[in-house]
Design a protein around this motif. Structure first.
Motif, PDB file in Angstrom:
ATOM      1  N   GLN A 225      20.499  -0.451  -8.757  1.00 34.50           N
ATOM      2  CA  GLN A 225      19.486  -1.235  -8.544  1.00 34.50           C
ATOM      3  C   GLN A 225      19.423  -2.383  -6.595  1.00 34.50           C
ATOM      4  O   GLN A 225      18.589  -2.317  -6.291  1.00 34.50           O
ATOM      5  CB  GLN A 225      20.389  -3.046  -9.260  1.00 34.50           C
ATOM      6  N   ALA A 226      20.872  -2.220  -6.263  1.00 34.20           N
ATOM      7  CA  ALA A 226      20.698  -2.744  -4.934  1.00 34.20           C
ATOM      8  C   ALA A 226      19.970  -1.284  -4.577  1.00 34.20           C
ATOM      9  O   ALA A 226      19.508  -1.498  -3.428  1.00 34.20           O
ATOM     10  CB  ALA A 226      22.114  -1.978  -4.893  1.00 34.20           C
ATOM     11  N   ILE A 227      20.123  -0.256  -4.342  1.00 35.18           N
ATOM     12  CA  ILE A 227      20.075   1.205  -4.019  1.00 35.18           C
ATOM     13  C   ILE A 227      18.463   1.252  -4.524  1.00 35.18           C
ATOM     14  O   ILE A 227      17.360   1.681  -3.102  1.00 35.18           O
ATOM     15  CB  ILE A 227      20.350   2.312  -4.508  1.00 35.18           C
ATOM     16  N   LYS A 228      18.153   1.112  -5.730  1.00 37.16           N
ATOM     17  CA  LYS A 228      16.759   1.432  -5.752  1.00 37.16           C
ATOM     18  C   LYS A 228      15.342  -0.311  -4.942  1.00 37.16           C
ATOM     19  O   LYS A 228      14.865  -0.599  -4.648  1.00 37.16           O
ATOM     20  CB  LYS A 228      16.526   0.833  -7.369  1.00 37.16           C
ATOM     21  N   GLY A 229      16.338  -1.258  -5.105  1.00 40.50           N
ATOM     22  CA  GLY A 229      15.599  -2.512  -4.230  1.00 40.50           C
ATOM     23  C   GLY A 229      15.541  -2.003  -2.626  1.00 40.50           C
ATOM     24  O   GLY A 229      14.432  -2.194  -2.398  1.00 40.50           O
ATOM     25  N   GLY A 231      15.158   1.046  -1.457  1.00 41.04           N
ATOM     26  CA  GLY A 231      14.017   2.186  -1.286  1.00 41.04           C
ATOM     27  C   GLY A 231      12.580   1.466  -2.091  1.00 41.04           C
ATOM     28  O   GLY A 231      11.800   1.676  -1.214  1.00 41.04           O
ATOM     29  N   ASP A 232      13.012   0.290  -2.898  1.00 38.50           N
ATOM     30  CA  ASP A 232      11.324  -0.079  -3.154  1.00 38.50           C
ATOM     31  C   ASP A 232      10.862  -0.893  -1.555  1.00 38.50           C
ATOM     32  O   ASP A 232       9.934  -1.115  -1.359  1.00 38.50           O
ATOM     33  CB  ASP A 232      11.535  -1.231  -4.658  1.00 38.50           C
ATOM     34  N   GLY A 233      11.833  -1.533  -1.605  1.00 41.94           N
ATOM     35  CA  GLY A 233      11.821  -2.308  -0.072  1.00 41.94           C
ATOM     36  C   GLY A 233      11.299  -1.431   0.979  1.00 41.94           C
ATOM     37  O   GLY A 233      10.161  -1.785   1.705  1.00 41.94           O
ATOM     38  N   LYS A 234      11.831  -0.068   2.088  1.00 46.80           N
ATOM     39  CA  LYS A 234      11.646   0.854   1.960  1.00 46.80           C
ATOM     40  C   LYS A 234       9.831   1.495   1.804  1.00 46.80           C
ATOM     41  O   LYS A 234       8.786   1.750   3.182  1.00 46.80           O
ATOM     42  CB  LYS A 234      12.231   1.742   2.090  1.00 46.80           C
ATOM     43  N   ALA A 235      10.024   1.598   0.419  1.00 45.92           N
ATOM     44  CA  ALA A 235       8.643   1.480  -0.042  1.00 45.92           C
ATOM     45  C   ALA A 235       7.564   1.455   0.591  1.00 45.92           C
ATOM     46  O   ALA A 235       5.727   1.578   0.858  1.00 45.92           O
ATOM     47  CB  ALA A 235       8.412   2.398  -1.191  1.00 45.92           C
ATOM     48  N   ALA A 236       7.326  -0.365   0.251  1.00 50.99           N
ATOM     49  CA  ALA A 236       6.559  -0.961   1.011  1.00 50.99           C
ATOM     50  C   ALA A 236       6.724  -1.425   2.212  1.00 50.99           C
ATOM     51  O   ALA A 236       5.326  -1.561   2.652  1.00 50.99           O
ATOM     52  CB  ALA A 236       7.078  -3.132   0.101  1.00 50.99           C
ATOM     53  N   ALA A 237       7.492  -0.962   2.729  1.00 47.32           N
ATOM     54  CA  ALA A 237       6.947  -1.495   4.417  1.00 47.32           C
ATOM     55  C   ALA A 237       5.795   0.413   4.786  1.00 47.32           C
ATOM     56  O   ALA A 237       5.529  -0.305   5.220  1.00 47.32           O
ATOM     57  CB  ALA A 237       8.840  -1.293   5.672  1.00 47.32           C
ATOM     58  N   ILE A 238       6.574   1.059   4.176  1.00 49.14           N
ATOM     59  CA  ILE A 238       5.995   2.057   4.290  1.00 49.14           C
ATOM     60  C   ILE A 238       4.418   1.701   4.137  1.00 49.14           C
ATOM     61  O   ILE A 238       3.639   2.395   5.165  1.00 49.14           O
ATOM     62  CB  ILE A 238       6.546   3.520   4.499  1.00 49.14           C
ATOM     63  N   ALA A 239       4.608   1.728   3.217  1.00 44.64           N
ATOM     64  CA  ALA A 239       3.078   1.471   2.307  1.00 44.64           C
ATOM     65  C   ALA A 239       2.506   0.546   3.197  1.00 44.64           C
ATOM     66  O   ALA A 239       1.162   0.345   3.708  1.00 44.64           O
ATOM     67  CB  ALA A 239       3.259   0.874   1.223  1.00 44.64           C
ATOM     68  N   ALA A 240       3.040  -1.053   3.879  1.00 49.18           N
ATOM     69  CA  ALA A 240       2.039  -1.630   4.440  1.00 49.18           C
ATOM     70  C   ALA A 240       1.833  -1.039   5.501  1.00 49.18           C
ATOM     71  O   ALA A 240       0.915  -1.333   6.663  1.00 49.18           O
ATOM     72  CB  ALA A 240       3.491  -2.529   4.549  1.00 49.18           C
ATOM     73  N   GLU A 241       2.681  -0.707   6.618  1.00 49.03           N
ATOM     74  CA  GLU A 241       2.300   0.244   8.222  1.00 49.03           C
ATOM     75  C   GLU A 241       0.904   1.285   7.932  1.00 49.03           C
ATOM     76  O   GLU A 241       0.337   1.039   8.023  1.00 49.03           O
ATOM     77  CB  GLU A 241       3.686   0.743   8.207  1.00 49.03           C
ATOM     78  N   ALA A 242       1.291   1.774   6.764  1.00 48.11           N
ATOM     79  CA  ALA A 242      -0.143   3.269   6.320  1.00 48.11           C
ATOM     80  C   ALA A 242      -0.968   1.980   5.909  1.00 48.11           C
ATOM     81  O   ALA A 242      -2.536   2.928   6.592  1.00 48.11           O
ATOM     82  CB  ALA A 242       0.568   3.676   4.887  1.00 48.11           C
TER      83      ALA A 242
END
Length: 299
Positions: A225-229, A231-242
């Protein structure tokens, strides 16, 4: 002629007298020299002289190690009231021939009777201190106890008891079946107890393993869950940047993902094609009005 006969007679008498007064004791024995009114005396191995019978007589005593084996089995009772048939063998030697002669008058049968009685009493006391199971499993301890008791009791006879052994320990025929059933029940109870203990230990091992498994799974889930969280945070950051770089392309990509998740091969859907959900199917830009102006071509 008469003189010769008389001389021969005298010689014969002298030889008879000499043979009755001189005796030899071999190394395996001692002799007790006794008279009617005097105290017996001990003659060790060697050549000896005594008065002719009936003034003095000799009795040979065997000093070697001997065994006494009772002809018939005796019954003895254990501390838990179980009767056993026992044949004992007593190993002994004469330590004081004068005491033995005084107690038995040199009669072997009297000695056998006395030993039989004393051994019966000693073994009876010994068996009375042991349960049936202990009497069978600790036979050496039992016979040692009987030997010590018999040794003390036989000392006044001039006998040194060296050992007691049992050639037979059996159940009386009328008790054998009952005893076997009781022993079988006892063994079955022991087996049941062992099985119950084994089952309890096995269940304890299973419970410990289950607790360790649950702890490992919980720890692994927490880490996942910690790793998933993360990853989700990094994915959200990448998505927000995109999204910030090209909002129009991000909306187009999200719409494609929605189309992929909504439609499956073979599905038939009846919808309004003018719905905003299908705007990117109508135009690559989602809205024709928002399409960028065509760049003039240079020739």
């Amino acid at each position: 002629m008469n003189r010769i006969v008389a001389l021969v007679a005298v010689i014969v008498v002298l030889l008879l007298v000499a043979s009755s007064t001189v005796f030899v004791v071999d190394p395996r024995h001692v002799a007790i020299v006794s008279s009617g009114d005097g105290a017996p005396t001990l003659a060790n191995p060697g050549l000896h002289v005594k008065l002719p019978p009936p003034l003095q007589t000799t009795t040979l005593i065997d000093t070697r190690i001997q065994s006494f084996d009772a002809a018939d089995a005796d019954r003895f009772t254990t501390s838990d009231k179980t009767e056993l048939l026992v044949n004992p063998v007593i190993r002994y030697r004469v330590s004081d021939a004068l005491k033995l002669f005084a107690a038995t008058n040199g009669d072997p049968q009297t000695l056998s009777d006395r030993l039989s009685s004393l051994s019966r009493d000693a073994l009876g006391d010994a068996f009375a201190k042991f349960t049936l199971a202990d009497a069978l499993s600790q036979q050496q301890k039992l016979t040692d106890a009987a030997r010590d008791t018999l040794k003390e009791a036989a000392a006044p006879l001039g006998i040194e008891v060296l050992g007691v052994s049992l050639t037979r320990v059996d159940y009386p025929s009328e008790l054998a079946e009952t005893v076997f059933k009781r022993m079988s029940a006892a063994r079955e109870q022991v087996a049941a107890d062992e099985r119950a203990q084994g089952a309890a230990e096995a269940q304890q091992v299973k419970d410990d393993a289950a607790r360790k498994r649950d702890a490992l799974l919980a720890d692994a889930y927490s880490q996942a869950q910690a790793i998933k969280g993360e990853g989700d945070g990094k994915a959200a950051a990448i998505a927000a940047e995109a999204f910030g770089r090209d909002p129009q392309f991000y909306q187009f990509y999200q719409s494609l993902q929605a189309y992929r998740n909504s439609f499956r091969p073979g599905d038939v859907i009846v919808v309004d094609s003018s719905s905003d959900f299908f705007r990117f199917m109508r135009s690559a830009y989602g809205d024709a009005a928002s399409a960028p102006a065509a760049t003039p071509r240079r020739h």
